[in-house]
Write a protein that holds these residues in place. Structure first.
Motif, short mmCIF file in Angstrom:
data_model
loop_
_atom_site.label_atom_id
_atom_site.label_comp_id
_atom_site.label_asym_id
_atom_site.label_seq_id
_atom_site.Cartn_x
_atom_site.Cartn_y
_atom_site.Cartn_z
N ASP A 189 1.32 15.56 -1.82
CA ASP A 189 0.79 16.90 -1.52
C ASP A 189 0.49 17.04 -0.03
O ASP A 189 -0.55 17.52 0.37
N ALA A 190 1.44 16.58 0.79
CA ALA A 190 1.37 16.72 2.25
C ALA A 190 0.16 16.04 2.85
O ALA A 190 -0.39 16.48 3.86
N GLY A 191 -0.28 14.94 2.23
CA GLY A 191 -1.33 14.14 2.82
C GLY A 191 -2.73 14.41 2.31
O GLY A 191 -3.68 13.76 2.76
N GLU A 192 -2.89 15.32 1.36
CA GLU A 192 -4.24 15.66 0.90
C GLU A 192 -4.83 14.56 0.02
O GLU A 192 -6.02 14.24 0.13
N THR A 193 -4.04 13.99 -0.87
CA THR A 193 -4.52 12.92 -1.75
C THR A 193 -3.51 11.79 -1.75
O THR A 193 -2.31 11.99 -1.48
N TRP A 194 -3.98 10.58 -2.11
CA TRP A 194 -3.18 9.37 -1.97
C TRP A 194 -3.29 8.48 -3.20
O TRP A 194 -4.28 8.54 -3.94
N ARG A 195 -2.26 7.65 -3.39
CA ARG A 195 -2.33 6.60 -4.39
C ARG A 195 -1.48 5.43 -3.91
O ARG A 195 -0.56 5.60 -3.09
N GLU A 196 -1.80 4.25 -4.42
CA GLU A 196 -1.03 3.06 -4.07
C GLU A 196 0.23 3.02 -4.91
O GLU A 196 0.17 3.01 -6.14
N ALA A 197 1.40 3.01 -4.25
CA ALA A 197 2.68 3.03 -4.95
C ALA A 197 3.28 1.64 -5.11
O ALA A 197 4.15 1.44 -5.96
N ALA A 198 2.85 0.68 -4.30
CA ALA A 198 3.32 -0.70 -4.41
C ALA A 198 2.31 -1.59 -3.72
O ALA A 198 1.59 -1.15 -2.80
N ARG A 199 2.25 -2.84 -4.15
CA ARG A 199 1.32 -3.79 -3.52
C ARG A 199 1.95 -5.19 -3.50
O ARG A 199 2.95 -5.44 -4.15
N HIS A 200 1.34 -6.07 -2.73
CA HIS A 200 1.73 -7.47 -2.64
C HIS A 200 3.13 -7.66 -2.06
O HIS A 200 3.79 -8.67 -2.34
N LEU A 201 3.60 -6.71 -1.26
CA LEU A 201 4.85 -6.91 -0.53
C LEU A 201 4.58 -7.78 0.70
O LEU A 201 3.43 -7.97 1.09
N PRO A 202 5.62 -8.31 1.32
CA PRO A 202 5.42 -8.98 2.61
C PRO A 202 4.90 -7.97 3.65
O PRO A 202 4.89 -6.76 3.42
N THR A 203 4.50 -8.47 4.80
CA THR A 203 4.03 -7.60 5.87
C THR A 203 5.05 -6.50 6.13
O THR A 203 6.24 -6.78 6.34
N ILE A 204 4.58 -5.26 6.12
CA ILE A 204 5.48 -4.12 6.20
C ILE A 204 5.66 -3.69 7.66
O ILE A 204 4.68 -3.40 8.36
N SER A 205 6.91 -3.68 8.11
CA SER A 205 7.24 -3.31 9.48
C SER A 205 7.58 -1.84 9.62
O SER A 205 7.29 -1.23 10.65
N SER A 206 8.23 -1.26 8.59
CA SER A 206 8.68 0.12 8.73
C SER A 206 8.73 0.81 7.38
O SER A 206 8.93 0.17 6.34
N VAL A 207 8.56 2.13 7.42
CA VAL A 207 8.71 2.99 6.25
C VAL A 207 9.48 4.24 6.69
O VAL A 207 9.12 4.90 7.66
N GLU A 208 10.58 4.53 5.99
CA GLU A 208 11.33 5.76 6.19
C GLU A 208 11.68 6.32 4.82
O GLU A 208 11.49 5.64 3.79
#
Length: 360
Positions: free
Chosen positions: A335-354
């Protein structure tokens, strides 16, 4: 026709993909891909649906991985990703830009390469590396890296790059010649009287707003900035933020005044969420005012950071916003940044998201 969104994730141990339908109520995680190489940046070509992943290190060398079936299978190439004999070897690919039928790759030590055959081979664009200011470039904390690659809508010859720690450079001729565009950005780490140099700024992220192709936003080591003239002049928009220090920035896909940031608590005090309470900060007026978006984000013990390429939006309506943490979580807002939830966890250190939106 039905659509689906892919969240493309680069990590220290390969590429991952989160996939959902256009409603984005649930995400399915796939990966790791790219043989768990260190991957710095993963992008999708909106025209073809091809996914590219750039990475490597001193052990593997640089390479760009490619998938033409949304991640099911991959190939990779490092052909042409090299400097001349006697020069410092390229350690890794740090940034990618797929547009206008070509693939641009930014590398470490800072330089720019182009592929006209879909990533099968690369050729240098030497004008940037040969710039007269080159001897004044110094590595930032992650090295001398070209990490931001921006192209203008409707004009393939306009390119902006961000280099740590050299600053922002612009080419109007497809990468043949370059000029610094750092006027107004501070370098507070320089000696007194030298804090506004022509080059030498530690730029962290540069993004282009939708619209005319002249509105840019920049998160710098020393402040947050906006330019309305293609980077010729920058002015501070950090008033109202909890910190002037952070790494990523992401623009709304349709509104040039709407921007998302993730400030950290400072460059020498841990580089984590201020007060260990997670928030994404948003502006709807080009940086004149800011508001913190916290609903659904952890509000205690959030001692994580978010790296320079790990915040992104999608093109759906309403826009999705996504970020990845150094502790391996992906947070999503539909919703364009109004509310959030965790979609994944326990991944390696995250360098990028696109993101990449494709037909289902």
């Amino acid at each position: 026709m039905a659509q689906k969104v892919l969240v493309l994730i680069g990590t220290k141990k390969g590429t991952f993909i989160l996939e959902s339908d256009a409603q984005r109520r649930a995400f399915e995680l796939r990966g790791p891909y790219c043989e768990t190489w260190p991957i710095n940046h993963v992008v999708g070509d909106e025209k073809t649906g091809t996914i590219y992943a750039g990475g490597g290190n001193e052990w593997f060398g640089p390479a760009v991985w490619k998938s033409e079936d949304l991640g099911a299978t991959w190939s990779h190439s490092s052909a042409g990703l090299a400097y001349g004999e006697g020069e410092t070897p390229i350690k890794a690919v740090w940034s990618l830009n797929a547009s206008y039928g070509r693939l641009l790759a930014g590398v470490e030590p800072a330089g720019l390469f182009v592929s006209a055959d879909g990533g099968a081979s690369f050729a240098p664009l030497p004008g940037l590396r040969d710039h007269p200011s080159r001897s004044d470039w110094n590595p930032g904390g992650a090295g001398l890296i070209l990490h931001s690659l921006v192209t203008a809508p409707g004009d393939p010859n306009k390119i902006w790059v961000g280099i740590s720690a050299a600053g922002v450079f612009h080419s109007a001729d497809g990468g043949i010649t370059w000029e610094p565009r750092n006027r107004g950005t501070r370098a507070d780490f320089m000696p007194e009287g030298q804090t506004l140099p022509e080059v030498g700024q530690c730029v962290h992220c540069v993004v282009l707003a939708p619209g005319s192709g002249e509105r840019l936003y920049q998160q710098n080591h020393c402040g947050m900035y906006r330019s309305d003239d293609g980077g010729r002049n920058w002015h501070s928009i950090e008033k109202g933020l909890p910190s002037s220090f952070g790494f990523p920035a992401a623009v709304h896909p349709r509104d040039p005044d709407r921007l998302y940031l993730i400030p950290l608590n400072g460059d020498s005090t841990g580089r984590f969420m201020p007060d260990a309470k997670a928030a994404v900060w948003a502006t709807a007026d080009g940086g004149a005012t800011w508001s913190d978006k916290r609903e659904g984000l952890p509000q205690r013990n959030a001692f994580f950071n978010v790296l320079r390429q790990a915040l992104a939006t999608d093109t759906l309506e309403p826009a999705g916003v996504y970020f990845g943490t150094g502790s391996g979580s992906i947070y999503a807002s539909v919703d364009a940044g109004e509310t959030w939830r965790e979609a994944a966890r326990h991944l390696p250190t995250i360098s990028s998201v696109e993101t990449l939106v494709v037909e289902a």
